[in-house]
Enzyme design. Structure first.
Site: not given
Length: 257
Positions: A101, A153, A167, A171, A201
Site C-alpha cells: 500500500n 494501484s 506516479y 502505478k 486521507t
C-alpha cells in the site's frame, strides 16, 4: 470448492492469519490494518515512521486483541525490505496476506521541473519496493503452499494527468507486476490489485475542497471515498471467496469517468 473455504469462523474469517501492510500507519493502509484486525488477523504494520507504527500497533492490539508487529522501513530502499520480511516471519512464522500500500505522489507545476531525484523516489516507493518485497514474501508464500498479495494501484495508471506522470507510470507498472506475479507464484499464491480512486486521507487535507467537490460531480457517486470504503475490497481479494481470482485489477473509485 477448496476445503479451506469453510474453515474460518464466520465472525472472524481471518483468525489465525497474518497480514502485512506497508504504509500501514495512516490513510488507506491504516484503515485496512483495522479491517483485517477486526476480522481476526494478526497484523504487521510497516511504514517509514516507526514510532507511528508502534503507537498504532498498541492501539490495534488493545482494541481487537490481535497481535500487532510495528516495523519502521522505507519501502523504496531495496536493502531494507529483507529485514521487514524476516521480522514478520521471525515473529509469526508466516505471512498469509501482503498488502503493498505504501506510495507517494508529489505534485509539480511544470513537467520540465521534475528532477531525477524526485522521479527516482516515486518509482522506488511505488514500483521498485513492491517488486522486491513481493519477490521476497511471495516466494515464501509459494513455498508454504499459499497466500494472497494485494497491490494498491491508482486510477492514475489508466487516467494519467499532467501533474502526476511519474506516479502514473509507476502505478501502470504496478498493474503489470500484478499480472506477472500472479503467473510467477501461481497456483499457490494469488496476486491482485485494487485500482483506487480519490479517497479522503491526510494527504487530502491540503486540497482545494471546493474545486474537488465540483470535479466529483462527474463521479457516479458524486463524492470522494472514505478510507474505510476500501476495506471490503481488500477483505474480498485476500479471502477465500476470491479463490478463483488472480491477476485481476479491481477498480474502486466511486465511478470516476
Amino acid at each position: 470448492m477448496p476445503d479451506n473455504v469453510l474453515s474460518p469462523p464466520p465472525d472472524l474469517p481471518f483468525a489465525g492469519r497474518v497480514v502485512l501492510v506497508t504504509g500501514g500507519s495512516r490513510g488507506l493502509g491504516r484503515a485496512m490494518v483495522a479491517g483485517f484486525a477486526r476480522a481476526g488477523a494478526d497484523v504487521v504494520i510497516a511504514s517509514r515512521d516507526g514510532d507511528a507504527c508502534a503507537r498504532y500497533a498498541a492501539e490495534i492490539s488493545a482494541a481487537t486483541g490481535v497481535a500487532a508487529l510495528p516495523y519502521g522501513v522505507h519501502v523504496g530502499h531495496w536493502d531494507e525490505l529483507e529485514g521487514l520480511a524476516d521480522a514478520a516471519y521471525d515473529r509469526f512464522g508466516r505471512v498469509d496476506v501482503l498488502i503493498n500500500n505504501a506510495g507517494m505522489s508529489p505534485l509539480y507545476d511544470d513537467v520540465a521541473e521534475v528532477g531525477e531525484e524526485l522521479f527516482d523516489k516515486v518509482i522506488a516507493v511505488n514500483l521498485k519496493g513492491v517488486f522486491r518485497l513481493t519477490a521476497l514474501v511471495g516466494s515464501r508464500m509459494a513455498a508454504d503452499g499459499g497466500g494472497s498479495v494485494i497491490n494498491i494501484s491508482s486510477r492514475a495508471a489508466d487516467r494519467p494527468r499532467p501533474g502526476l506522470l511519474p506516479y502514473a507510470a509507476a502505478k501502470a507498472g504496478l498493474n503489470a507486476l500484478t499480472v506477472g506475479f500472479a503467473h510467477t507464484f501461481g497456483p499457490a499464491v494469488r496476486v491482485n490489485a485494487i485500482m483506487a480512486g480519490t479517497f479522503f486521507t491526510d494527504v487530502s487535507r491540503s486540497w482545494d475542497r471546493t474545486a474537488f467537490d465540483e470535479r466529483a460531480q462527474r463521479f457516479a457517486l458524486r463524492r470522494g471515498g472514505e478510507p474505510e470504503e476500501i476495506v471490503g475490497a481488500a477483505l474480498y481479494l485476500a479471502g477465500d471467496s476470491a479463490s478463483y481470482t488472480t491477476g485481476a485489477v479491481l477498480t474502486v473509485d466511486g465511478g470516476q469517468p
